[in-house]
Design an enzyme around this catalytic site. Structure first.
Site, short mmCIF file in Angstrom:
data_model
loop_
_atom_site.label_atom_id
_atom_site.label_comp_id
_atom_site.label_asym_id
_atom_site.label_seq_id
_atom_site.Cartn_x
_atom_site.Cartn_y
_atom_site.Cartn_z
NE ARG A 40 3.91 -4.83 3.11
CZ ARG A 40 2.96 -5.59 2.59
NH1 ARG A 40 3.19 -6.28 1.46
NH2 ARG A 40 1.78 -5.69 3.16
CB ILE A 66 1.80 -6.56 7.60
CG1 ILE A 66 2.62 -5.34 7.17
CG2 ILE A 66 1.76 -7.60 6.49
CD1 ILE A 66 4.08 -5.66 6.84
CB SER A 67 -1.81 -2.08 6.57
OG SER A 67 -2.58 -2.02 7.74
CD GLN A 68 -4.25 -2.56 0.05
OE1 GLN A 68 -5.37 -2.98 0.33
NE2 GLN A 68 -3.89 -2.28 -1.19
#
EC number: 2.1.1.77
Length: 219
Positions: A40, A66-68
């Site tokens: 990530r 950026i999504s969790q």
């Protein structure tokens, strides 16, 4: 030129993240394996390297995030990805969610409305590893009619309503996972299964918080 390194420290942090996701209820082992495999920190500015594996969203520019990891895992788990599924993703962003889908051997068609983010993804680091991932610049509400129909559709932004053109681009038996605005704030995660040319079944899940899904192109 940025130097990309996936060190033992990063891998250890991913293992810890997987434990967090399991505790939060993620059970799909293929999804967990994808998140445990994909670095990530490659999808974030190097300034976030020390905290890239915390279970939270981070800014990526252009007012986007950026999504969790939990959100990525949750939406992906709901989609029930099968090998060679044709998936339409609305909101490429950092390309992290799309990479998780590509790692699951889906054929991914991802749209980004922010020209700057779209241009950044031309340098996508895993281009050779995931040739099953295709990038498009456009309006997510319009979808990609010339590439449909799709087995699965995933929306990674807060939708004000369920876009009818995206439903039309789904195969019968296909699924859409979409966070839809609620009157009292937040978005309700919905899974919509297309049961016929003019019929769908809707399931309702948890509340989330996403950046808004906007119409048109920017840039």
């Amino acid at each position: 030129m940025r130097k990309y390194e996936d060190l033992y420290r990063h891998k250890g942090l991913r293992n810890q993240l997987i434990n967090v996701l399991r505790e939060k209820g993620i059970t799909d082992e293929d999804v967990l394996d994808a998140i445990n495999t994909i670095p990530r920190h490659y999808f974030l500015d190097s300034a976030f390297d020390q905290i890239a594996y915390e279970d939270r969203a981070f800014p990526i520019g252009e007012g986007q995030t950026i999504s969790q990891p939990y959100t990525v895992a949750y939406q992906t788990q709901l989609l029930q990805i099968k090998k060679l599924d044709k998936v339409l993703e609305i909101g490429t962003g950092s390309c992290y969610q799309a990479t998780v889908l590509a790692h699951l051997n889906a054929r991914v068609y991802t749209i980004e409305r922010q020209k700057k983010l779209y241009e950044q993804n031309k340098n996508y680091i895993f281009k050779n590893k995931y040739p099953n991932l295709k990038f498009f610049y456009g309006d997510g509400f319009e979808g990609l009619p010339t590439y449909g129909p799709f087995d699965k559709v995933i929306i990674t932004a807060a939708a004000p309503f369920i876009p009818p053109k995206l439903i039309a681009q789904m195969k019968v038996g296909g699924m859409m996972v979409i966070p839809v605005d609620e009157a009292n704030g937040g978005q309700r995660m919905l899974r919509i299964t297309k049961t016929g040319e003019n019929s769908c079944v809707e399931e309702s899940f948890e509340l989330f918080s996403f950046v808004p899904m906007l119409q048109g192109k920017n840039g």
